[in-house]
Write a protein that holds these residues in place. Sequence first.
Motif, short mmCIF file in Angstrom:
data_model
loop_
_atom_site.label_atom_id
_atom_site.label_comp_id
_atom_site.label_asym_id
_atom_site.label_seq_id
_atom_site.Cartn_x
_atom_site.Cartn_y
_atom_site.Cartn_z
N ILE A 113 10.28 -5.82 -0.69
CA ILE A 113 8.90 -6.70 -0.36
C ILE A 113 9.39 -7.78 0.46
O ILE A 113 10.14 -8.33 0.55
N TYR A 146 0.59 -3.37 2.66
CA TYR A 146 0.51 -4.52 3.28
C TYR A 146 1.24 -4.77 4.44
O TYR A 146 2.25 -5.20 4.55
N THR A 173 5.13 -3.65 4.05
CA THR A 173 5.35 -3.88 2.65
C THR A 173 4.65 -2.99 1.86
O THR A 173 3.44 -3.00 2.09
N THR A 174 4.97 -2.41 0.79
CA THR A 174 4.10 -1.66 -0.03
C THR A 174 4.17 -2.33 -1.54
O THR A 174 5.04 -2.93 -2.23
N LEU A 175 3.06 -2.70 -2.02
CA LEU A 175 2.75 -3.35 -3.32
C LEU A 175 1.36 -2.68 -3.87
O LEU A 175 0.86 -1.71 -3.37
N TYR A 179 -3.80 -7.27 -4.48
CA TYR A 179 -4.06 -8.99 -4.03
C TYR A 179 -4.85 -8.60 -2.64
O TYR A 179 -4.70 -8.01 -1.71
#
Length: 221
Positions: A113, A146, A173-175, A179
């Motif tokens: 992240i 993201y 980024t992978t989340l 969000y």
Amino acid sequence: MRRRHLGLSLSLTLLLALLVPISISVPVAQAEEKDSVKCRQIRSVAQAPKKVNPPTTLLKRGPRQITLQTNCGNINIRTFFRDAPVTLTVLATLMNAGYYNRTACHRLTTDGIYVVQCGDPTATGMGDPGFRYKDENLPQAEEDNYPRGTVAMANSGSPGTNGSQFFLVYNDTTLGPNYTIWGEITSGIEILEHVAKSGVKGGGADGSPIQSLVIQRIIVR
């Protein structure tokens, strides 16, 4: 013929001599450009969150650009008001009230992240304005959902727990799709990369950044 041949050889030798320094100087100039971010030492004081009443109506015309004025330079963000009107109405209210003035970005992550997290006056990761609001403009559950340059709200991971904290993505980024995405960095992402390059205090991959990033004030346009 020999003289003409010798003259041509000398001309080529001189030409090559002139070209060699130029080819060497290019990567040097590029290296200097990559390290062009200069951060000023500035004192930020952990503080109780400023009391700001939540907005009761949505803005008719939301902010188009938000500028974070930091000790390392300006970070400009293009907003997505149509997709996140509640979020940006709340953020504009907090920003215009000086809620974020002289607050430190308290978290840096550098493995898996890639974000810098800001917006907590207490600099503990626990501070908030005292109210919550709904999620908006959530991405799909997919890889790199993201992407670099994304600006999104931080929360507890549960729905509807947005407050004042947000994160700035400096590398894809992978989340989880939890969000709210409310903006995109248009300039100043090299500041985040500079902070990330300095690393996390204690040598880990998640914690307080070694290079402090302090929001002095925020301009809403």
